[in-house]
Design a protein around this motif. Structure first.
Motif, PDB file in Angstrom:
ATOM      1  N   UNK A   1     -19.074   4.363   2.335  1.00 51.97           N
ATOM      2  CA  UNK A   1     -20.443   3.635   2.933  1.00 51.97           C
ATOM      3  C   UNK A   1     -19.642   2.253   3.679  1.00 51.97           C
ATOM      4  N   UNK A   2     -18.868   1.754   2.970  1.00 50.06           N
ATOM      5  CA  UNK A   2     -18.448   0.261   3.911  1.00 50.06           C
ATOM      6  C   UNK A   2     -17.312   0.175   4.351  1.00 50.06           C
ATOM      7  N   UNK A   3     -16.361   1.439   4.127  1.00 49.39           N
ATOM      8  CA  UNK A   3     -15.148   1.343   4.880  1.00 49.39           C
ATOM      9  C   UNK A   3     -14.704   2.459   5.388  1.00 49.39           C
ATOM     10  N   UNK A   4     -13.613   2.797   6.430  1.00 49.09           N
ATOM     11  CA  UNK A   4     -13.054   4.119   6.610  1.00 49.09           C
ATOM     12  C   UNK A   4     -11.517   3.938   6.654  1.00 49.09           C
ATOM     13  N   UNK A   5     -11.046   4.938   6.387  1.00 52.31           N
ATOM     14  CA  UNK A   5      -9.448   5.345   6.298  1.00 52.31           C
ATOM     15  C   UNK A   5      -8.940   6.381   7.153  1.00 52.31           C
ATOM     16  N   UNK A   6      -8.040   5.948   7.964  1.00 50.17           N
ATOM     17  CA  UNK A   6      -7.352   6.968   8.822  1.00 50.17           C
ATOM     18  C   UNK A   6      -5.919   6.926   8.521  1.00 50.17           C
ATOM     19  N   UNK A   7      -5.449   8.010   8.080  1.00 49.69           N
ATOM     20  CA  UNK A   7      -4.066   8.304   7.706  1.00 49.69           C
ATOM     21  C   UNK A   7      -3.517   8.969   9.116  1.00 49.69           C
ATOM     22  N   UNK A   8      -2.432   8.331   9.424  1.00 51.52           N
ATOM     23  CA  UNK A   8      -1.538   9.036  10.730  1.00 51.52           C
ATOM     24  C   UNK A   8      -0.313   9.561  10.332  1.00 51.52           C
ATOM     25  N   UNK A   9       0.196  10.740  10.583  1.00 55.71           N
ATOM     26  CA  UNK A   9       1.443  11.364  10.373  1.00 55.71           C
ATOM     27  C   UNK A   9       2.175  11.255  11.439  1.00 55.71           C
ATOM     28  N   UNK A  10       3.410  10.723  11.478  1.00 59.11           N
ATOM     29  CA  UNK A  10       4.470  10.634  12.241  1.00 59.11           C
ATOM     30  C   UNK A  10       5.637  11.428  11.665  1.00 59.11           C
ATOM     31  N   UNK A  11       6.795  11.465  12.693  1.00 60.39           N
ATOM     32  CA  UNK A  11       8.080  12.265  11.998  1.00 60.39           C
ATOM     33  C   UNK A  11       8.642  11.367  10.675  1.00 60.39           C
ATOM     34  N   UNK A  12       8.336  10.210  10.549  1.00 55.31           N
ATOM     35  CA  UNK A  12       8.960   9.259   9.197  1.00 55.31           C
ATOM     36  C   UNK A  12       7.836   9.594   8.192  1.00 55.31           C
ATOM     37  N   UNK A  13       6.713   9.932   8.357  1.00 57.48           N
ATOM     38  CA  UNK A  13       5.771   9.987   6.939  1.00 57.48           C
ATOM     39  C   UNK A  13       4.514   9.790   7.485  1.00 57.48           C
ATOM     40  N   UNK A  14       3.728   9.075   6.655  1.00 55.77           N
ATOM     41  CA  UNK A  14       2.226   8.628   6.634  1.00 55.77           C
ATOM     42  C   UNK A  14       2.055   7.068   6.778  1.00 55.77           C
ATOM     43  N   UNK A  15       1.218   6.769   7.450  1.00 51.84           N
ATOM     44  CA  UNK A  15       0.738   5.402   7.404  1.00 51.84           C
ATOM     45  C   UNK A  15      -1.066   5.352   7.614  1.00 51.84           C
ATOM     46  N   UNK A  16      -1.540   4.315   6.935  1.00 53.60           N
ATOM     47  CA  UNK A  16      -2.892   4.182   6.779  1.00 53.60           C
ATOM     48  C   UNK A  16      -3.410   3.116   7.662  1.00 53.60           C
ATOM     49  N   UNK A  17      -4.623   3.530   8.267  1.00 55.21           N
ATOM     50  CA  UNK A  17      -5.358   2.172   9.052  1.00 55.21           C
ATOM     51  C   UNK A  17      -6.673   2.104   8.358  1.00 55.21           C
ATOM     52  N   UNK A  18      -7.198   0.983   8.139  1.00 56.14           N
ATOM     53  CA  UNK A  18      -8.497   0.631   7.560  1.00 56.14           C
ATOM     54  C   UNK A  18      -9.411   0.032   8.592  1.00 56.14           C
ATOM     55  N   UNK A  19     -10.567   0.717   8.868  1.00 55.90           N
ATOM     56  CA  UNK A  19     -11.646   0.169   9.646  1.00 55.90           C
ATOM     57  C   UNK A  19     -13.082   0.121   8.997  1.00 55.90           C
ATOM     58  N   UNK A  20     -14.012  -0.473   9.605  1.00 58.60           N
ATOM     59  CA  UNK A  20     -15.299  -0.489   9.247  1.00 58.60           C
ATOM     60  C   UNK A  20     -15.944   0.759   9.218  1.00 58.60           C
ATOM     61  N   UNK A  21     -17.005   1.147   8.459  1.00 61.05           N
ATOM     62  CA  UNK A  21     -17.646   2.348   8.369  1.00 61.05           C
ATOM     63  C   UNK A  21     -18.183   2.901   9.542  1.00 61.05           C
ATOM     64  N   UNK A  22     -18.518   1.825  10.557  1.00 56.80           N
ATOM     65  CA  UNK A  22     -19.395   2.420  11.558  1.00 56.80           C
ATOM     66  C   UNK A  22     -18.385   2.908  12.767  1.00 56.80           C
ATOM     67  N   UNK A  23     -16.844   2.794  12.531  1.00 56.12           N
ATOM     68  CA  UNK A  23     -16.107   3.428  13.511  1.00 56.12           C
ATOM     69  C   UNK A  23     -16.119   4.820  13.536  1.00 56.12           C
TER      70      UNK A  23
END
Length: 422
Positions: free
Chosen positions: A31-53
């Motif tokens: 409702x208030x936040x969105x998470x994007x988990x990105x996978x590259x050759x070394x593992x996973x990383x998370x980006x946090x943005x607004x729910x409207x994204x």
């Protein structure tokens, strides 16, 4: 140069604005936040943005630029905040199963049919990382021991070594075959470099449909000159196996942890039994060991010697190739060996004949002449040192190490009795 950093490097850039790039592994919009988990050759990383994204779908290729912030709940303990997200490519269709789930939600046939995308799943990729680390250790160890890497033909003009179990091909209108082994060539190159090794494909046209066999696999081969007998070869093999496992620990620790793999210790001297003793222990009179006997002997070695590895030496000459050196004390038995690991024959090796006249006699004893072997025997006409070597199947080694029930689970694009694509 490429300006992105890898997911595993976020902690080194805390407070800085950086760019990562990879595939969208998972997206979660709350409702208030969105998470994007990105996978590259070394593992996973998370980006946090607004729910409207508006977040790209899973398996989109993205570049994400944001400020690195500490978050103990994020993969690796850091995440990107205030990100800008650039979609570089979007998938035309959804994957055959969800790659973000912690378990693989598909059976082996589905995985193999969709290997180019299925292998992106961390659990399916991990065995391939372990295999790559093992090959690196193989090369590192043999380089340190003074070996030279060689590259031999995979198209050969005769099927002399392997009989009918070869793939025939049309070579510009002439018959030719896919090589079943680099054996003849690596022996010849001992006369050039003394110590050689090769990592390459071999082909076996054997109609086996089992969890242990492939029609094409990767063979790790080594051959060395100026040996006293097969025990010198066994000593080198012990160093190679230890080096491969150390490389796996060092290079593929994340993959080991993900799969829960226990890496064995290699004893300073791997225990060894002669084939006749193995027969006695297993109450067998057969001229070879069955899979059940190999399992029993491995359990015996662990129980009696605390070793998950066991050499079985002195196989009958009738069960070894014609180029195998016989035991001078017992000519009916060979200066050859197998290395068993966790109940399975993993490596075959031994001392080879090195005198031309001995080859002539060995072939005659099997009812063959030298004609089909002239190219191979050429090296022995001009003086070759006592030598020997071994061959290790990479896929079988990886399957045994990881506990995979089927070699196809640790092979990127397996070739077997039924499978020729993708």
């Amino acid at each position: 140069m490429i300006s992105r950093i890898l997911s595993a490097e976020l902690a080194e850039h805390a407070g800085q604005r950086v760019t990562i790039a990879g595939w969208v592994h998972r997206r979660r919009q709350l409702k208030s936040v969105s998470f994007l988990v990105v996978r590259d050759r070394a593992g996973l990383a998370q980006a946090v943005t607004g729910s409207e994204a508006v977040l790209p779908p899973e398996e989109s290729v993205v570049a994400v630029t944001g400020t690195v912030a500490v978050n103990p709940q994020a993969p690796g303990g850091h995440e990107l905040v205030s990100p800008s997200i650039e979609a570089l490519a979007e998938p035309g269709t959804a994957p055959p199963f969800d790659l973000y789930r912690p378990v693989v939600g598909a059976g082996l046939p589905t995985v193999l049919d969709h290997a180019p995308v299925a292998l992106r799943h961390p659990l399916l990729r991990a065995p391939l990382e372990i295999a790559a680390a093992g090959v690196a250790g193989f090369r590192e160890t043999l380089d340190r021991l003074g070996f030279t890497e060689i590259h031999t033909p995979k198209i050969v003009g005769s099927a002399t070594e392997s009989g009918a179990n070869v793939f025939a091909i049309d070579y510009f209108g002439r018959p030719a075959y896919l090589a079943q082994s680099p054996q003849f060539y690596k022996q010849a190159m001992v006369g050039v470099f003394e110590r050689v090794y090769e990592v390459g494909p071999v082909f076996r046209a054997e109609p086996h449909d089992t969890v242990r066999h492939l029609a094409q696999y990767t063979s790790l081969d080594a051959e060395l000159g100026f040996v006293r007998d097969h025990r010198d070869v066994m000593a080198v093999l012990r160093e190679v196996v230890a080096g491969m496992l150390e490389s796996v620990r060092r290079r593929a620790s994340q993959a080991l942890s993900l799969l829960g793999v226990r890496v064995p210790e290699v004893p300073a001297e791997i225990p060894s039994v002669h084939f006749t003793e193995a027969q006695r222990l297993t109450s067998s009179s057969e001229p070879d060991l069955s899979p059940g006997q190999e399992r029993w002997l491995s359990e015996w070695a662990e129980r009696e010697h605390g070793s998950e590895f066991l050499f079985v030496t002195g196989y009958p000459m009738s069960k070894r190739p014609f180029y195998t050196h016989p035991d001078p004390a017992r000519p009916g038995y060979s200066n050859g060996f197998d290395l068993l690991f966790r109940g399975l024959e993993l490596v075959t090796g031994g001392q080879r004949l090195h005198r031309y006249d001995d080859y002539v006699r060995a072939l005659a004893a099997r009812g063959e002449g030298t004609g089909p072997y002239e190219g191979y025997l050429q090296a022995f006409r001009y003086g070759m040192p006592p030598h020997g070597g071994f061959a290790l199947g990479l896929e079988r080694w990886t399957a045994r190490l990881t506990g995979a029930a089927n070699v196809r689970q640790v092979t990127a694009f397996p070739r077997d009795l039924h499978r020729l694509s993708p």
